[in-house]
Structure formats: structure tokens, C-alpha cells
Scaffold this active site. Structure first.
Site, short mmCIF file in Angstrom:
data_model
loop_
_atom_site.label_atom_id
_atom_site.label_comp_id
_atom_site.label_asym_id
_atom_site.label_seq_id
_atom_site.Cartn_x
_atom_site.Cartn_y
_atom_site.Cartn_z
N HIS A 20 -2.72 6.55 4.20
CA HIS A 20 -1.67 5.56 4.47
C HIS A 20 -0.28 6.03 4.06
O HIS A 20 0.54 5.25 3.57
CB HIS A 20 -2.00 4.22 3.79
CG HIS A 20 -1.31 3.06 4.47
ND1 HIS A 20 -1.30 1.79 3.95
CD2 HIS A 20 -0.60 3.00 5.63
CE1 HIS A 20 -0.62 0.99 4.76
NE2 HIS A 20 -0.20 1.71 5.79
N CYS A 40 0.80 -1.24 0.00
CA CYS A 40 0.00 0.00 0.00
C CYS A 40 0.83 1.29 0.00
O CYS A 40 0.77 2.08 -0.94
CB CYS A 40 -0.93 0.02 1.22
SG CYS A 40 -1.99 -1.42 1.38
#
Length: 550
Positions: A150, A94
Site C-alpha cells: 500500500h 494506512c
């Protein structure tokens, strides 16, 4: 006849458009926008609106047009009418993919070579790196982010609204509950993770499924912006289809025939996502954006078979440098494309979106940006050759070392114990431990416990090997290792790795900071580390208060 026609269109929109997902626009506001915006008479904005949709953990096989049993009619249609990117690469996790999208730079140049940015780490995308939204804002764009960040949040300067976005609504962490928006990072380390701007969005939380909530928020942004006065950049980063596997029950009903419970629920999550993209596209048309909009669709990494995803017939999974971890699902849909309904087989990497979109938006690319990405718009839109000839997938000097790796195996040029992956033309080289290396058909893990980790970090030793070479064009499934047959190719690629490694910066992967615990921050995951300028400001305020009192 004019008003009845408008009224009929509005009724149709109520029944079938974004309002079906809870986006409410009053008749007065809608009619005023249509009559007063001058949409019928104004020429479209010269700069295109840009909508970048990033999906989490969607595997190569998890879209209809790649042969999946999962039904994605809306994605299939958008891709078929646009340009499918069939030689497109992302990163295996991610944070790395998001960092490269935001900066146009490889991980080795931002210090994010290893793993992901974890919630408890005092780490984030380096604040000195210029971001894509910053460059687009300089070019006159209104910039908005909805969804998963993130990229770190330990201090305020790391937050999306400090990195180029005018507005932000979404989550800061890598995953969490789709309804409660809570996330635990261990015993006693649990907190709320839903933000509006730089504050926890308690008042926005109605226990709504995040795919629906993020789509509604995106459509509301479209409804409240004039597409003819200012170009818009919308970064819509869905939480879906990352674990935990949660989805409204009505979507699961469609997949009763799938025996694997994880795959069944995962398929339902993809279907919900597909419906969300349909509603977003309808909103773009309804509010007057579509004819001058570029929609980019991308996954952030490969699928996780333990959580229902599938990269079949590619090798490996999320968190690996096999094709299953890094070959991305991607397409571009836009009326502005020259060659619609085509496939782009040129080499494209997620770093390429930075220069491509900034240039498309009329922005400037300064030399000191030190970009690793290329402007690939002509390759996508017109079918011209891609300017990209190679991709450094990564060099991770602190990942688990290959037991049998050595300088000798690397011809004295490279220590093959180190995890690295490089693509040059048709060739792909891997060294070290690339990650879980099996070919995993859908349904395989039906009896195994769903992993609760960010990704599967299990290491598999592949018969003592520490170096592989594949011709990816001829062998996209990585079944035939050619490292022994073509040592001269191996040596050339090792030298290229050495050249890249000389430009690498130190890895940023700090230890856990206990001050990150949400219990010290009102039960919310959020900044816990004071910026230097914040400290100085606080000190000045304290000094001023002292003088006032005495």
C-alpha cells in the site's frame, strides 16, 4: 539418547507448531539444519533479528490487555513479557503510517500529506527516499516482506523489491478479498492482487485465507534461512483486520454472544490473527531465532467502528486526528530487553522505528536522511525518558476546509480552516476538521450498513469550532477543550505548526489514470507506467533489432 530426543521434539512441533497451519518441513531438512548449523556451538549473531508485525485497522480497544471482550491470549502474553507502548502514536490511515515507518519522515516531507495512495493513482512512496530495509540491507541483513504494501505500484521502481526487500510476497493495494485476492476500485476496475516478487502469484493462490497464508509464508522464510550466518529483517504486514469482514467459520463460533454481527466477525478475525502470532513466535523459537530477536508489534491506525473496530474510550475513529484515530496498539517483545514486563509511557511515534531499528542493527544514519524519527531503544528497553518531545501528526492543506476556520481564529498566525494536528509534551492542538468526533462504544453500529470505502470520510461540523487544545496526559479522552483558557499555549503551538509548515513539500495526490485498469494488464493490479530507464532500454533494444533485420 540424542536422536530419540530430537524425534520427540519434532513430533511435538508437528502437533502444536507452525505445521498445524500448513508449514511443511521435511525430517531430513529439519534434522540436517539442527545437526549441521552448529546451533549448539555457534555464538548467536551479534546483530539481532528484527521481526516487525504491522496489523491493519486494529483499534485501541481491540486487544485483551486494553480491556477488550476480544480474546487475545498470545498477544497479551507477549506484551506482558515485553514492553507495552502506552504513549505510542501512528497515523490515522494506512499509507501515511507505512510511509513513515519506511522512511522515518513525516508526511509533509514526502508529499503524502493527503489521504491514501489509491490503486488508480500514478503515485508511490518517493523513490528518492531511503527506506528502512535499504539501510538494514546495507548493514548486512537479509530483508523480507510478507503482506500488504500500500505504498504505490504504478511503476516498477515503486515495488517492494525495488525499495530494499530481497523478497516480497503479498498484496500491493490497500484492501481486497481475503480468499480470492481480488479487488474492485469501481465498475469495470477489478483485478487480482497477490504477488511473489514482481509477478502475480497465480500459482501460489489456493483460495487460502490471507492471515493463514501470510503466516505460512513468513514461517517458510524462517525455515529456509540460517539464523547464525546472517541477521534477518522480516516485515510482516497483515491484511487483517481491515474490511471486508471475512474469517474462517471456526473462529466466529467463539463469539456467539456478541450481538453486533460486524463486531462478532471482527472479533473472530482478531482471534485468528492472535493465533497466527503464536505460530510465528513458536517458529522463531523452533528455528533458533528467538533468543536474538526483537519483535515489534504495531497497528497502522485506529479502528473503524463501522467495520467492527473499537477505540473506546478514546474519541474518534480511523481517518481522524482524535486519539482514537492515532493512538496505537503497540509493544516490543524480546529477550534482549533490559526491563521486561514493563510499560513505556514515553512519547513514541511510528517514525521512530527507522532510526531505532537501523541503529539496533548496526547501520548508519546519515545526516542527509533528514529524519523526523528518534532512536527510542533506551526508552523502551531501559525505561529511560524518550528523546521525543513532540509529534507533528500532520498538516493537510487540501483536506476539506473548516467552514468557520480563519486567520483571526488562529491569532493571525495560522488559518484554522486547514486540517492540522500537533502534540507538544502534554498538549495537543487540532485545527480545521479533525474528522468524525464521537466517542463510540463497541456494538454501536449494529444496524448500520458496513462501509465499503477505504475509510469513513463523512465530515461532522462541531458547532462551528476550528481549533481545539487538550492536555492529553490529564484528559486522554479529549473531553475538555482548553483552547479558550490557555491562549498563550495555543499561540506557541500555532507558531510550531508554522515552523513545520515551512519545511513541507508539495502534496502528491495525482488524478486517476485510466491506464491503471487491470483489464490492460492481464487482469492484475500492477505497474502500468514505464520508468524512464525502462523506456531507454526498450528504445535501445528496438534500435538494435532494427539494425539486425536490415
Amino acid at each position: 539418547m540424542f536422536l530419540p530426543g530430537l524425534f520427540l521434539l519434532f513430533l511435538l512441533f508437528l502437533l502444536f507448531g507452525p505445521t498445524a497451519w500448513g508449514v511443511h518441513v521435511s525430517w531430513e531438512n529439519w534434522r540436517s539444519a539442527q545437526l549441521n548449523s552448529g546451533a549448539e556451538f555457534e555464538p548467536p549473531a551479534s546483530k539481532p533479528h528484527i521481526v516487525f508485525i504491522l496489523v491493519d485497522d486494529q483499534g485501541f480497544r481491540d486487544v485483551g490487555y486494553h480491556g477488550s471482550e476480544i480474546k487475545t491470549p498470545n498477544l497479551d502474553r507477549l506484551a506482558a513479557q515485553g514492553v507495552k507502548l502506552e504513549n505510542y502514536y501512528v497515523q490515522p490511515l494506512c499509507s501515511p503510517s507505512r510511509s513513515q515507518l519506511m522512511t522515518g519522515r513525516y508526511q509533509i516531507h514526502t508529499g503524502l500529506q493527503h489521504s491514501i495512495i489509491r490503486a488508480t493513482q500514478p503515485n508511490c512512496l518517493p523513490v528518492e527516499d531511503v527506506t528502512l530495509p535499504q539501510k538494514l540491507r546495507e548493514a548486512g541483513y537479509s530483508t523480507h516482506m510478507v503482506g500488504k504494501w500500500h505504498l504505490g505500484f504504478y511503476k516498477r521502481s515503486c515495488l517492494p523489491t525495488q525499495r530494499g526487500f530481497d523478497t516480497f510476497f503479498g498484496s500491493l493495494l490497500g484492501s481486497g478479498d481475503y480468499y480470492s485476492h481480488y479487488k474492485c476500485e469501481g465498475a469495470g476496475m477489478c483485478g487480482y492482487d497477490l504477488y511473489e516478487g514482481e509477478e502475480a502469484a497465480w500459482e501460489q493462490d489456493r483460495g487460502l485465507y490471507s492471515t493463514v497464508m501470510f503466516t505460512r509464508k513468513a514461517i517458510n522464510l524462517l525455515a529456509n534461512h540460517n539464523p547464525h550466518s546472517q541477521p534477518l529483517f522480516l516485515y510482516l504486514a497483515y491484511q487483517a483486520v481491515h474490511s471486508p469482514l471475512q474469517v474462517p467459520a471456526r473462529y466466529v463460533e467463539r463469539y456467539k454472544g456478541i450481538p453486533n454481527p460486524h463486531r462478532r466477525k471482527y472479533a473472530a478475525m482478531v482471534s485468528c490473527l492472535d493465533e497466527a502470532i503464536h505460530n510465528l513466535t513458536q517458529a522463531l523459537k523452533h528455528y533458533g531465532y528467538y533468543d536474538n530477536t526483537v519483535i515489534v508489534y504495531s497497528t497502522d491506525n485506529g479502528g473503524q467502528p463501522l467495520a467492527g473496530g473499537s477505540n473506546w474510550p478514546l474519541r474518534g475513529s480511523k481517518a481522524t486526528y482524535w486519539e482514537g484515530g492515532i493512538r496505537g496498539v503497540g509493544f516490543v517483545h524480546s529477550p534482549l530487553l533490559v526491563k521486561k514486563g514493563s510499560k513505556c509511557r514515553g512519547l513514541i511515534h511510528i517514525t521512530d522505528w527507522f532510526p531505532t531499528l537501523v541503529t539496533l542493527g548496526g547501520g548508519t544514519l546519515d545526516e542527509d536522511l533528514n529524519l523526523d524519527g528518534y532512536d527510542v531503544w533506551e526508552a523502551i528497553s531501559e525505561g529511560r525518558p524518550s528523546p521525543r518531545l513532540d509529534i507533528l501528526h500532520n498538516i493537510d492543506p487540501i483536506y476539506t476546509k473548516a467552514k468557520n476556520g480563519s486567520w483571526k481564529a488562529g491569532y493571525g498566525l495560522w488559518n484554522t480552516a486547514i486540517q492540522a494536528a500537533l502534540r507538544v509534551g502534554h498538549w495537543k492542538l487540532l485545527t480545521g476538521v479533525p474528522g468524525y468526533s464521537d466517542w463510540v462504544p463497541p456494538q454501536t453500529f449494529s444496524n448500520q450498513r458496513l462501509t465499503t470505502r477505504h475509510h469513513n470520510e463523512r465530515v461532522r461540523w462541531d458547532r462551528g469550532k476550528s481549533i481545539w487544545l487538550f492536555n492529553i496526559t490529564a484528559d486522554p479522552y479529549e473531553r475538555v477543550d482548553l483552547s479558550q483558557r490557555f491562549p498563550h499555549i495555543v499561540k506557541k503551538m500555532l507558531m510550531r505548526l508554522v515552523q513545520f509548515n515551512k519545511t513541507a513539500v508539495p502534496v502528491r495526490y495525482p488524478a486517476k489514470d485510466l491506464r491503471s485498469n487491470p483489464q490492460y494488464n492481464g487482469g492484475v493490479w500492477g505497474p502500468w507506467f514505464k520508468d524512464q530507464n525502462q523506456k531507454s532500454k526498450k528504445k535501445k533494444q528496438s534500435t538494435g533489432l532494427f539494425i539486425f533485420i536490415f
